[in-house]
Design a protein around this motif. Structure first.
Motif, PDB file in Angstrom:
ATOM      1  N   MET A 168      -5.325   1.068   9.901  1.00  0.00           N
ATOM      2  CA  MET A 168      -4.428   0.549   8.861  1.00  0.00           C
ATOM      3  C   MET A 168      -3.690   1.678   8.138  1.00  0.00           C
ATOM      4  N   ILE A 169      -4.383   2.814   7.978  1.00  0.00           N
ATOM      5  CA  ILE A 169      -3.716   3.965   7.349  1.00  0.00           C
ATOM      6  C   ILE A 169      -2.580   4.437   8.266  1.00  0.00           C
ATOM      7  N   LEU A 170      -2.833   4.402   9.578  1.00  0.00           N
ATOM      8  CA  LEU A 170      -1.761   4.768  10.528  1.00  0.00           C
ATOM      9  C   LEU A 170      -0.607   3.762  10.456  1.00  0.00           C
ATOM     10  N   VAL A 171      -0.947   2.471  10.298  1.00  0.00           N
ATOM     11  CA  VAL A 171       0.110   1.452  10.155  1.00  0.00           C
ATOM     12  C   VAL A 171       0.940   1.753   8.903  1.00  0.00           C
ATOM     13  N   GLY A 172       0.253   2.095   7.822  1.00  0.00           N
ATOM     14  CA  GLY A 172       0.956   2.442   6.579  1.00  0.00           C
ATOM     15  C   GLY A 172       1.884   3.629   6.791  1.00  0.00           C
TER      16      GLY A 172
ATOM     17  N   ASN B 202     -11.027  -4.055 -11.018  1.00  0.00           N
ATOM     18  CA  ASN B 202     -10.154  -3.445 -12.034  1.00  0.00           C
ATOM     19  C   ASN B 202      -9.101  -2.510 -11.441  1.00  0.00           C
ATOM     20  N   GLY B 203      -8.956  -2.541 -10.129  1.00  0.00           N
ATOM     21  CA  GLY B 203      -7.951  -1.684  -9.501  1.00  0.00           C
ATOM     22  C   GLY B 203      -6.544  -2.117  -9.908  1.00  0.00           C
ATOM     23  N   PHE B 204      -5.645  -1.151 -10.028  1.00  0.00           N
ATOM     24  CA  PHE B 204      -4.306  -1.519 -10.528  1.00  0.00           C
ATOM     25  C   PHE B 204      -3.563  -2.428  -9.544  1.00  0.00           C
ATOM     26  N   LEU B 205      -3.868  -2.281  -8.244  1.00  0.00           N
ATOM     27  CA  LEU B 205      -3.186  -3.150  -7.275  1.00  0.00           C
ATOM     28  C   LEU B 205      -3.695  -4.591  -7.385  1.00  0.00           C
ATOM     29  N   THR B 206      -4.960  -4.732  -7.676  1.00  0.00           N
ATOM     30  CA  THR B 206      -5.513  -6.085  -7.871  1.00  0.00           C
ATOM     31  C   THR B 206      -4.893  -6.711  -9.114  1.00  0.00           C
ATOM     32  N   ILE B 207      -4.778  -5.912 -10.162  1.00  0.00           N
ATOM     33  CA  ILE B 207      -4.191  -6.432 -11.405  1.00  0.00           C
ATOM     34  C   ILE B 207      -2.744  -6.854 -11.152  1.00  0.00           C
TER      35      ILE B 207
ATOM     36  N   SER C 105      -0.956  -3.940  -0.682  1.00  0.00           N
ATOM     37  CA  SER C 105      -2.387  -4.041  -1.007  1.00  0.00           C
ATOM     38  C   SER C 105      -3.045  -5.250  -0.345  1.00  0.00           C
ATOM     39  N   THR C 106      -2.233  -6.165   0.197  1.00  0.00           N
ATOM     40  CA  THR C 106      -2.846  -7.318   0.896  1.00  0.00           C
ATOM     41  C   THR C 106      -3.176  -6.967   2.349  1.00  0.00           C
ATOM     42  N   MET C 107      -2.755  -5.773   2.775  1.00  0.00           N
ATOM     43  CA  MET C 107      -2.980  -5.400   4.178  1.00  0.00           C
ATOM     44  C   MET C 107      -4.368  -4.773   4.360  1.00  0.00           C
ATOM     45  N   VAL C 108      -5.360  -5.540   4.017  1.00  0.00           N
ATOM     46  CA  VAL C 108      -6.753  -5.094   4.159  1.00  0.00           C
ATOM     47  C   VAL C 108      -7.123  -5.131   5.646  1.00  0.00           C
ATOM     48  N   ALA C 109      -7.802  -4.076   6.112  1.00  0.00           N
ATOM     49  CA  ALA C 109      -8.064  -3.933   7.554  1.00  0.00           C
ATOM     50  C   ALA C 109      -8.680  -5.178   8.179  1.00  0.00           C
ATOM     51  N   GLU C 110      -9.728  -5.725   7.534  1.00  0.00           N
ATOM     52  CA  GLU C 110     -10.442  -6.852   8.160  1.00  0.00           C
ATOM     53  C   GLU C 110      -9.516  -8.050   8.384  1.00  0.00           C
TER      54      GLU C 110
ATOM     55  N   GLY D 132       1.205   1.197  -0.157  1.00  0.00           N
ATOM     56  CA  GLY D 132       0.208   0.243  -0.667  1.00  0.00           C
ATOM     57  C   GLY D 132      -0.884   0.010   0.361  1.00  0.00           C
ATOM     58  N   ALA D 133      -0.492  -0.059   1.646  1.00  0.00           N
ATOM     59  CA  ALA D 133      -1.485  -0.256   2.714  1.00  0.00           C
ATOM     60  C   ALA D 133      -2.436   0.929   2.787  1.00  0.00           C
ATOM     61  N   ILE D 134      -1.893   2.125   2.592  1.00  0.00           N
ATOM     62  CA  ILE D 134      -2.754   3.322   2.623  1.00  0.00           C
ATOM     63  C   ILE D 134      -3.736   3.290   1.448  1.00  0.00           C
ATOM     64  N   LEU D 135      -3.198   3.009   0.246  1.00  0.00           N
ATOM     65  CA  LEU D 135      -4.067   2.982  -0.948  1.00  0.00           C
ATOM     66  C   LEU D 135      -5.203   1.981  -0.797  1.00  0.00           C
ATOM     67  N   THR D 136      -4.883   0.870  -0.158  1.00  0.00           N
ATOM     68  CA  THR D 136      -5.872  -0.203  -0.026  1.00  0.00           C
ATOM     69  C   THR D 136      -6.951   0.131   0.983  1.00  0.00           C
ATOM     70  N   ASN D 137      -6.585   0.885   2.007  1.00  0.00           N
ATOM     71  CA  ASN D 137      -7.532   1.112   3.103  1.00  0.00           C
ATOM     72  C   ASN D 137      -8.272   2.435   3.022  1.00  0.00           C
ATOM     73  N   ILE D 138      -8.048   3.182   1.953  1.00  0.00           N
ATOM     74  CA  ILE D 138      -8.885   4.373   1.733  1.00  0.00           C
ATOM     75  C   ILE D 138     -10.275   3.851   1.357  1.00  0.00           C
ATOM     76  N   PRO D 139     -11.314   4.322   2.020  1.00  0.00           N
ATOM     77  CA  PRO D 139     -12.649   3.791   1.722  1.00  0.00           C
ATOM     78  C   PRO D 139     -12.994   3.922   0.243  1.00  0.00           C
ATOM     79  N   LEU D 140     -13.585   2.900  -0.295  1.00  0.00           N
ATOM     80  CA  LEU D 140     -14.014   2.838  -1.707  1.00  0.00           C
ATOM     81  C   LEU D 140     -12.853   3.045  -2.682  1.00  0.00           C
ATOM     82  N   SER D 141     -11.670   2.671  -2.254  1.00  0.00           N
ATOM     83  CA  SER D 141     -10.473   2.893  -3.073  1.00  0.00           C
ATOM     84  C   SER D 141     -10.603   2.248  -4.446  1.00  0.00           C
ATOM     85  N   SER D 142     -10.239   3.016  -5.466  1.00  0.00           N
ATOM     86  CA  SER D 142     -10.287   2.469  -6.823  1.00  0.00           C
ATOM     87  C   SER D 142      -8.996   1.713  -7.150  1.00  0.00           C
ATOM     88  N   ALA D 143      -8.034   1.738  -6.210  1.00  0.00           N
ATOM     89  CA  ALA D 143      -6.779   1.009  -6.453  1.00  0.00           C
ATOM     90  C   ALA D 143      -6.974  -0.492  -6.296  1.00  0.00           C
TER      91      ALA D 143
END
Lengths: 368, 41
Positions: free
Chosen positions: A18-22, A60-65, A264-269, A45-56
């Motif tokens: 997914m990071i490569l897709v981003g 309370n992540g800003f992308l979730t908000i 941020s909706t581009m979660v790997a799973e 956004g796809a990269i931020l989301t797919n970094i393991p344990l991302s706080s984004a």
């Protein structure tokens, strides 16, 4: 030390992909200039989301908000509609109202793609409708409908919608050429675009359209109303500052936030599933069906007209503005350098912007 | 043919019909508005 390497240990191959897709989306945005305003933020956004344990992301992540505030509530697409409304000049369509029918015919791709998605057996009717709406060639409408009907598919649907909009100059010409003869592509059209449109008509059009569309399909008021509100601000002539703000600051700010939030909706799973490939394939076909629907409709009405319409105008009935009109004019000039059908194509293209929103509202009413 | 495909077929017919009807309505609205408010020089 283990704490520092937690991210590395937690990385799955799917997240790596997914990071490569981003990165690919960012490359396409920068190098190929494919809808960079959307694909770059989506890619990041796809990269931020797919970094393991991302706080984004996370509670309370800003992308979730941003997602909860702007996508789940449909606020971002609605704000984009206001901005787009402020940018649209309806006068090419109001000068040649007959062009509005091409804006209807070229929505065929939405419904055929929906049928195709449904016939795969992999999607419910609501999901199929969300995939079909890629054929609206209109990002905010796709997001609006997909978020209501199939939020889990929002990522691939948005990526497909925006990517194919950028690829209109590559998708449409082969379809147009396959469905028309050289003689048809050389048809000249009466250049009756010197006619003026009264200021009162320009002001009343968005109001009356909102009232009529709203009364027929109340569910479409959000879509149509926001677009027409933006347009009324533009045409009123007394809100120039607000009109400029909608066209610039509002459009830019919301586009920025919309893109990264969609990413941020581009979660790997969820994204790395066979359904994503199906969505990308059917989305491409939706654009092909749109183009074919418009061209074939123009050829059909030519059977009854004395003064023939250049059937390529039908292809401009999609919402991708002004790319589609430019594509049509370019092909017309390749066939005959002295043939100018740009104004007619622009009229059909503006009709496509209305048609796509109406089609979105119709889908919401029929499938919702 | 499964139920989803049948439903999709119905939506295809009704949807395209509805889009054409609504846009035809807009066509007549524009024509009407232009008749009531012709452009002035």
């Amino acid at each position: 030390m283990d704490k520092l390497l937690e991210g590395l240990y937690g990385m799955t191959w799917q997240q790596g992909v997914m990071i490569l897709v981003g990165l690919l989306l960012i490359y396409l945005a920068i190098k190929k200039e494919y809808e960079p305003m959307l694909l770059l933020p989506i890619g990041f956004g796809a990269i931020l989301t797919n970094i393991p344990l991302s706080s984004a992301i996370g509670e309370n992540g800003f992308l979730t908000i941003l997602y909860n505030a702007g996508i789940r509530t449909e606020l971002f697409p609605i704000l984009i509609f206001i901005a787009v409304g402020a940018m649209i000049d309806f006068s090419p369509l109001l000068r040649q109202p007959v062009m509005i029918f091409f804006g209807a015919a070229a929505q065929l791709g939405i419904f055929l793609a929906m049928l195709l998605a449904a016939s795969t057996g992999a999607f419910s009717l609501k999901e199929a409708a969300s995939i079909g709406i890629i054929g609206a060639a209109d990002g905010p409408t796709s997001i609006y409908v997909a978020n209501l009907f199939a939020p889990d598919l929002l990522g691939p649907i948005s990526v497909a919608a925006y990517s194919y909009m950028a690829l209109v100059p590559m998708i449409q010409p082969p379809v147009i050429r396959a469905l028309t003869t050289k003689e048809e592509r050389q048809i000249r059209m009466d250049a009756d675009y010197d006619s003026k449109v009264s200021k009162k008509v320009l002001i009343l059009f968005p109001i009356v359209v909102t009232l009529v569309a709203g009364i027929i399909a109340p569910v479409s008021v959000g879509l149509v109303g926001a677009l027409m509100f933006g347009n009324l601000v533009r045409e009123s002539g007394v809100l120039e500052r607000l009109s400029k703000s909608a066209q610039n600051e509002l459009a830019n700010l919301v586009t920025l936030l919309l893109g990264i939030t969609i990413g941020s909706t581009m979660v790997a799973e969820r994204f790395l599933a066979p359904t994503t490939l199906m969505i990308l394939g059917i989305g491409l076909l939706a654009f092909v069906f749109d183009t074919a629907g418009g061209v074939l409709f123009a050829k059909f009405i030519n059977l009854f007209l004395k003064s023939k319409v250049n059937p390529m105008i039908g292809a401009a009935g999609i919402s991708a503005f002004p790319m589609s009109a430019r594509v049509v004019q370019k092909i017309a000039q390749e066939e005959d350098p002295t043939n100018f059908i740009l104004m007619q194509a622009i009229g059909a293209n503006v009709a496509g912007q209305i048609g796509s929103i109406v089609a979105g509202g119709v889908l919401l009413a029929l499938v919702g | 043919m499964n139920e989803v495909v049948l439903e999709a077929l119905k939506v295809l017919g009704a949807g395209m019909g509805a889009v054409f009807v609504v846009l035809m309505l807009f066509y007549f609205i524009v024509k009407g508005l232009q008749k009531i408010f012709p452009p002035t020089e």
